[in-house]
Structure formats: structure tokens, C-alpha cells
Design an enzyme around this catalytic site. Structure first.
Site, short mmCIF file in Angstrom:
data_model
loop_
_atom_site.label_atom_id
_atom_site.label_comp_id
_atom_site.label_asym_id
_atom_site.label_seq_id
_atom_site.Cartn_x
_atom_site.Cartn_y
_atom_site.Cartn_z
N GLY A 138 13.70 -48.92 -16.62
CA GLY A 138 12.58 -49.82 -17.37
C GLY A 138 11.39 -49.09 -17.22
O GLY A 138 11.19 -48.50 -16.45
N THR A 168 7.10 -41.74 -14.45
CA THR A 168 8.60 -41.30 -14.36
C THR A 168 9.18 -41.53 -12.76
O THR A 168 8.57 -40.86 -11.87
CB THR A 168 9.06 -40.01 -14.91
OG1 THR A 168 10.36 -39.99 -14.99
CG2 THR A 168 8.59 -38.99 -14.17
N SER A 210 10.07 -40.92 -18.55
CA SER A 210 10.68 -40.05 -19.58
C SER A 210 11.10 -40.84 -20.82
O SER A 210 11.34 -39.90 -21.88
CB SER A 210 12.25 -39.88 -18.90
OG SER A 210 12.78 -41.22 -18.69
N GLU A 211 10.51 -41.98 -21.03
CA GLU A 211 10.66 -42.69 -22.25
C GLU A 211 9.33 -42.66 -23.03
O GLU A 211 9.18 -43.71 -23.97
CB GLU A 211 11.27 -44.07 -22.29
CG GLU A 211 12.58 -44.15 -21.72
CD GLU A 211 13.69 -43.86 -22.71
OE1 GLU A 211 13.47 -43.08 -23.86
OE2 GLU A 211 14.96 -43.85 -22.59
N HIS A 230 16.01 -53.20 -18.92
CA HIS A 230 17.52 -53.09 -19.03
C HIS A 230 18.09 -54.54 -18.71
O HIS A 230 18.82 -54.34 -17.54
CB HIS A 230 17.78 -52.06 -18.10
CG HIS A 230 17.38 -50.38 -18.33
ND1 HIS A 230 17.64 -49.54 -17.56
CD2 HIS A 230 16.67 -50.16 -19.40
CE1 HIS A 230 17.20 -48.31 -18.15
NE2 HIS A 230 16.66 -48.82 -19.31
N HIS A 277 22.12 -49.61 -23.76
CA HIS A 277 20.98 -49.16 -23.10
C HIS A 277 20.02 -50.24 -22.57
O HIS A 277 19.75 -50.46 -21.43
CB HIS A 277 20.20 -48.00 -23.80
CG HIS A 277 19.11 -47.49 -23.04
ND1 HIS A 277 18.53 -46.18 -23.63
CD2 HIS A 277 18.38 -47.70 -22.13
CE1 HIS A 277 17.43 -45.77 -22.65
NE2 HIS A 277 17.49 -46.71 -22.00
P1 13P Z 1 11.56 -43.52 -16.18
O1 13P Z 1 11.61 -43.71 -14.70
O2 13P Z 1 11.42 -42.20 -16.44
O3 13P Z 1 10.70 -44.40 -16.68
O4 13P Z 1 12.98 -43.74 -16.58
C1 13P Z 1 13.47 -45.19 -16.50
C2 13P Z 1 14.46 -45.80 -17.87
O5 13P Z 1 14.42 -46.72 -17.94
C3 13P Z 1 14.74 -44.53 -18.61
O6 13P Z 1 15.33 -45.25 -19.85
#
Ligand code: 13P
Length: 185
Positions: A25, A40, A69-70, A91, A152
Site C-alpha cells: 500500500g 518506497t 514504487s507505484e 491491499h 493486487h
Molecule cells: P512501495 O513500498 O514501493 O510503496 O510498494 C508497496 C506496494 O504496495 C507496491 O504495490
């Protein structure tokens, strides 16, 4: 700063309410050309103000810490929807279960979900953190305020982080109610 405080508050709340688990998340808020987003690797229920990254709408990193990363997903939503000020990507278990059992959309069960969400479309599976996931999710969401991402999680948007958060809770409740009514048949 108000964005950092709000991101910490709702990140922790999302974890407490079971809307995300472990490393999953990320939340973000937009102010002008800037986007404040979870760093991230930060775990949402341990989140601190120092774990908020800042990037520009065109993806340039402004802060010392690296964005989620999103970030492509969050930026694609802000670029396409000027009305949106906050994005929640979470999630939650029933939402993920429903996204793997259903195609097209999650049925709306309650009047509240009908009023606040209207439709909850489901985007096909794409690998996490990719441009393809960002494009597919944004295309499937269209003008809706919620979308499920197959196997996801979910994305909700709002004019505030509070609104995006409660819409996420409402999506998860809708998925749970759908699942409960389906297993009774
Ligand atoms: P991050 O830690 O990069 O935010 O990734 C968590 C995530 O939910 C990727 O879908």
C-alpha cells in the site's frame, strides 16, 4: 507540514483497519505541481513524517527519500484527473479476493456504495510498479473514484486524503458484502 501529517495519520489507520498488510500500500496527496507520497519500502503502520517523499507531477524526485514504487500510478491519475487531490492504493483482503474471482466490475450491494462510488470497475492484472499497471488502471478507472486491480488491490481517489481513505473502506466493505452474499447461495 499538513500533507506529511495527513499521510502518517491515514497510513497508520489503513493498517489498523485491515485495509493493507505487511509492506503493501501507498497513499499520496497533490499540492500544485508537487505530489507527497509514501517512501518506497516504508511500512504503513510504522510510517513517520520523514518517510514521505516529494516528487513533481512529471516524476522528478525533490526529497531525499525515494518515492513509492507505484509513483507512476499515482502520477498518471493526477495528470488525467485535475479534480483529484489524493490517491489511496491499498491491499485489502476481500477486495483482492473479489478482484481474482470477478471480471469487469464489483457489484454494488448497498445504497451508500451506490451514492459514493457508483461503479467499481476491475483492471486486468499487470506487474506491480510498472507503466503498464499505471496505464491499465487509469484507463479502467475513467471517471470513477474507485477501481480494483486484479490480484493486487484497490485504488481510490478524492478531493482530500480523508475522502480517498473512506472510499477505500467502502470498497472493502462492498467486496466483503458481495463475498458473504455469494457464499450463501
Ligand atoms: P512501495 O513500498 O514501493 O510503496 O510498494 C508497496 C506496494 O504496495 C507496491 O504495490
Amino acid at each position: 507540514m499538513i500533507e506529511r501529517m495527513a499521510l502518517v495519520k491515514y497510513s497508520r489507520l489503513a493498517h489498523e483497519r485491515g485495509l493493507t498488510a505487511a509492506f503493501g500500500g501507498n497513499l499520496s496527496m497533490r499540492r500544485g505541481n508537487l505530489v507527497f507520497i509514501k517512501a518506497t519500502g516504508a511500512v504503513m503502520d510504522e510510517m513517520t513524517a520523514g518517510q514521505v517523499a516529494v516528487i513533481t507531477l512529471d516524476g522528478r524526485q525533490v526529497s531525499g527519500v525515494r518515492p513509492s514504487s507505484e509513483y507512476r500510478l499515482h502520477l498518471a491519475i493526477y495528470r488525467g484527473r485535475p479534480d483529484v487531490r489524493a490517491v489511496a492504493h491499498l491491499h485489502p483482503p476481500y477486495s483482492i479476493a473479489a478482484s481474482s474471482l470477478l471480471e469487469d466490475e464489483l457489484p454494488i450491494v448497498t445504497p451508500e456504495a451506490g451514492i459514493y462510488l457508483g461503479r467499481i470497475p476491475i483492471a486486468p492484472f499487470m506487474p506491480a510498479g510498472t507503466e503498464e499497471l499505471a496505464e491499465t488502471t487509469v484507463a479502467e478507472m475513467g471517471d470513477c473514484d474507485a477501481v480494483l486491480m486484479a490480484r493486487h488491490g484497490l485504488v481510490t481517489v478524492g478531493r482530500s486524503l480523508r475522502e480517498a481513505f473512506y472510499k477505500a473502506e467502502l470498497v472493502e466493505e462492498s467486496a466483503k458484502l458481495w463475498y458473504m452474499s455469494m457464499t450463501r447461495r
